[in-house]
Design a protein around this motif. Sequence first.
Motif, short mmCIF file in Angstrom:
data_model
loop_
_atom_site.label_atom_id
_atom_site.label_comp_id
_atom_site.label_asym_id
_atom_site.label_seq_id
_atom_site.Cartn_x
_atom_site.Cartn_y
_atom_site.Cartn_z
N SER A 108 1.01 -1.13 0.31
CA SER A 108 0.04 -0.10 -0.49
C SER A 108 0.51 1.23 -0.04
O SER A 108 2.55 1.52 0.34
CB SER A 108 -0.82 0.08 1.26
OG SER A 108 0.27 0.08 2.14
N GLY A 109 0.66 2.18 -0.49
CA GLY A 109 0.70 3.37 -0.44
C GLY A 109 1.34 3.91 1.13
O GLY A 109 2.52 4.42 1.17
N THR A 110 0.26 3.58 1.97
CA THR A 110 0.79 4.35 3.65
C THR A 110 2.32 3.21 4.15
O THR A 110 3.05 3.83 4.52
CB THR A 110 0.08 3.60 4.21
OG1 THR A 110 -1.59 3.91 3.92
CG2 THR A 110 0.25 3.38 5.69
N ASN A 113 5.42 4.63 2.21
CA ASN A 113 5.82 5.96 2.98
C ASN A 113 6.20 5.84 4.43
O ASN A 113 7.15 6.43 4.78
CB ASN A 113 4.57 7.55 3.31
CG ASN A 113 4.03 7.74 2.22
OD1 ASN A 113 5.10 8.36 1.05
ND2 ASN A 113 2.28 8.23 1.75
N TYR A 136 -2.16 14.29 2.31
CA TYR A 136 -2.22 13.45 3.21
C TYR A 136 -1.09 12.18 2.40
O TYR A 136 -0.48 11.56 1.14
CB TYR A 136 -3.20 13.04 2.49
CG TYR A 136 -4.21 11.47 3.00
CD1 TYR A 136 -4.29 11.37 4.21
CD2 TYR A 136 -3.83 10.01 2.17
CE1 TYR A 136 -5.25 10.11 4.74
CE2 TYR A 136 -4.29 8.55 2.47
CZ TYR A 136 -4.73 8.67 3.91
OH TYR A 136 -5.47 7.71 4.16
N HIS A 137 -0.95 11.25 3.87
CA HIS A 137 0.56 10.57 3.39
C HIS A 137 0.13 8.77 3.60
O HIS A 137 0.69 7.50 3.20
CB HIS A 137 1.92 10.65 3.80
CG HIS A 137 2.33 12.41 3.26
ND1 HIS A 137 2.28 12.49 2.00
CD2 HIS A 137 2.31 13.18 3.68
CE1 HIS A 137 3.38 13.59 1.96
NE2 HIS A 137 2.82 14.42 2.85
N GLY A 138 -1.30 8.26 4.46
CA GLY A 138 -1.30 7.19 4.61
C GLY A 138 -2.00 7.42 6.24
O GLY A 138 -2.68 7.91 6.69
N GLU A 207 2.99 15.99 -1.13
CA GLU A 207 3.32 14.78 -3.08
C GLU A 207 2.88 15.94 -3.72
O GLU A 207 2.52 17.45 -3.53
CB GLU A 207 1.29 14.57 -2.22
CG GLU A 207 0.74 13.90 -1.18
CD GLU A 207 -0.19 14.37 -0.59
OE1 GLU A 207 -0.96 13.86 -1.15
OE2 GLU A 207 -0.61 15.56 0.44
N VAL A 212 -5.65 13.65 -1.86
CA VAL A 212 -6.79 13.54 -0.97
C VAL A 212 -7.48 15.44 -0.70
O VAL A 212 -7.89 16.00 -0.41
CB VAL A 212 -6.74 12.47 0.63
CG1 VAL A 212 -8.06 13.82 2.10
CG2 VAL A 212 -6.41 11.18 0.33
N ASP A 240 5.85 11.61 -2.93
CA ASP A 240 5.03 11.29 -2.68
C ASP A 240 3.96 10.98 -3.86
O ASP A 240 3.06 11.84 -3.90
CB ASP A 240 3.99 10.79 -1.19
CG ASP A 240 3.45 9.94 -1.20
OD1 ASP A 240 2.66 9.67 -2.27
OD2 ASP A 240 1.82 10.39 0.50
N VAL A 242 1.97 8.72 -5.03
CA VAL A 242 1.22 7.64 -4.20
C VAL A 242 0.54 7.81 -5.78
O VAL A 242 -0.15 7.06 -6.89
CB VAL A 242 0.70 7.33 -3.35
CG1 VAL A 242 -1.04 6.56 -3.53
CG2 VAL A 242 1.95 6.56 -2.56
N GLN A 243 -0.19 9.59 -5.76
CA GLN A 243 -1.26 9.18 -7.15
C GLN A 243 -0.12 10.54 -8.50
O GLN A 243 -1.35 9.89 -9.23
CB GLN A 243 -2.11 10.48 -5.99
CG GLN A 243 -2.69 10.38 -5.28
CD GLN A 243 -4.54 10.80 -4.71
OE1 GLN A 243 -5.18 11.59 -5.73
NE2 GLN A 243 -5.77 10.96 -3.63
N LYS A 272 -1.16 2.97 -5.49
CA LYS A 272 -2.39 2.98 -6.06
C LYS A 272 -1.93 2.10 -7.94
O LYS A 272 -2.63 1.72 -7.44
CB LYS A 272 -2.60 4.57 -5.67
CG LYS A 272 -3.20 4.79 -5.19
CD LYS A 272 -4.30 6.23 -4.94
CE LYS A 272 -4.55 7.07 -3.77
NZ LYS A 272 -6.14 5.97 -3.15
#
Length: 427
Positions: A108-110, A113, A136-138, A207, A212, A240, A242-243, A272
């Motif tokens: 997962s992204g969480t 991180n 937002y990082h998880g 990010e 988020v 980050d 992730v997105q 993701k």
Amino acid sequence: MTRDLFARHRAVLPDWLALYYEDPLEITHGEGRHVWDAAGNKYLDFFGGILTTMTAHALPEVTKAVAEQAGRIIHSSTLYLNRPMVELAERVAHLSGIPDARVFFTTSGTEANDTALLLATAYRRSNAILAMRNSYHGRSFGAVGITGNRGWSPTSLSPLQTLYVHGGVRSRGPYAHLDDREFVDACVADLKDLLGHTRAPAALIAEPVQGVGGFTSPPDGLYAAFREVLHERGVLWISDEVQTGWGRTGEHFWGWQAHGRNGPPDIVTFAKGIGNGMSIGGVVARAEIMNCLDANSISTFGGTQVTMAAGLANLSYLLEHDLQGNARRVGGLLIERLRAVAAQVPHVREVRGRGLMIGVELTRPGTDEAAPDAASAVLEEARAGGLLVGKGGGHDTSVLRVAPPMSLTVAEAEEGAAILERALRSI
Ligand SMILES: Cc1ncc(COP(=O)(O)O)c(C=O)c1O
């Protein structure tokens, strides 16, 4: 049937696991950029399960790779050589632009991180972290400790000392009135001032476009300017992605490239979209950082053969079909179309973003006051019209998030924009 499932969901799952819509949706299948609910209704999907269905639903290439791999072996653990994991790591290392890169896969992204935080704090022997406001990082204890968005931060207890920096949100906050150059200068001055008052931090995590937080971003170049200041002091830069990774922002393969005039970050995290729904997260870092741990570490499910097979097929499809170019072209048309609509809808404060990552911020007309009710109403209306979009933003969630699979066609973009236009006009 769906109502019954909703009652069962409520009875057995946590209250904080929020669902969209008054009458929540059970999605039963998908194809391309469309999904269907349990009642057989068809929707154009402009959220892709939170930017996770990156290429397309039920993409035959990914489905085939998963099925074939599952028929051979699903998992063997990192105790044994794993060909698909090595292959995906090689490709990610190459694409990262990080010299002498090493890749560690998580689920997962969480967890990606958390791993980046573990590496940075161990490498730098400091538990101080710089993070952005509204970030937002998880959801883990570590990740929540660096999340600057109150709506997603259920505790202030943390193993880390986190210092929040200005700059992730261009159009709000004390520097919003400045032009881009002045904005960057003010944020850099704030960072320097902060560094003068603190123990040497391990890293800055940011990010490139806050997901988020409502698809907000600083002017291009901010993180490069930060990097110069951080570099002088040995502080690492964690991006980050992730997105924002894999070309989602259209102009760049990684979000950091909008800032990276002096090279890649020290650490990049991703998750993701790369698995198109299969659980892949990961960290890329220079070998000297990745290898700084002096104890063993594994992620039991990180890098299982079946997820890696999905990632390889998905990444190949993305690159072979230039979905980054598609995100730039179709996203460009979509944002222009939404801006034209927004000019006629008083609730829309701003349409922002890049590529297929577009935010439509709603406020009470003529004010900067968030309008979460209006955002919920538009979400419902869009659904009624056959379109799924997401929501985000600060504490008062009032930004519509538009982030379809990156294979979106022009016709689908026009169809979705027309539905969203009707929903916005109905407020
Ligand atoms: C930028 C960013 N980082 C990290 C995460 C956490 O990823 P995950 O939900 O896979 O743990 C998310 C999830 O939304 C995210 O948007």
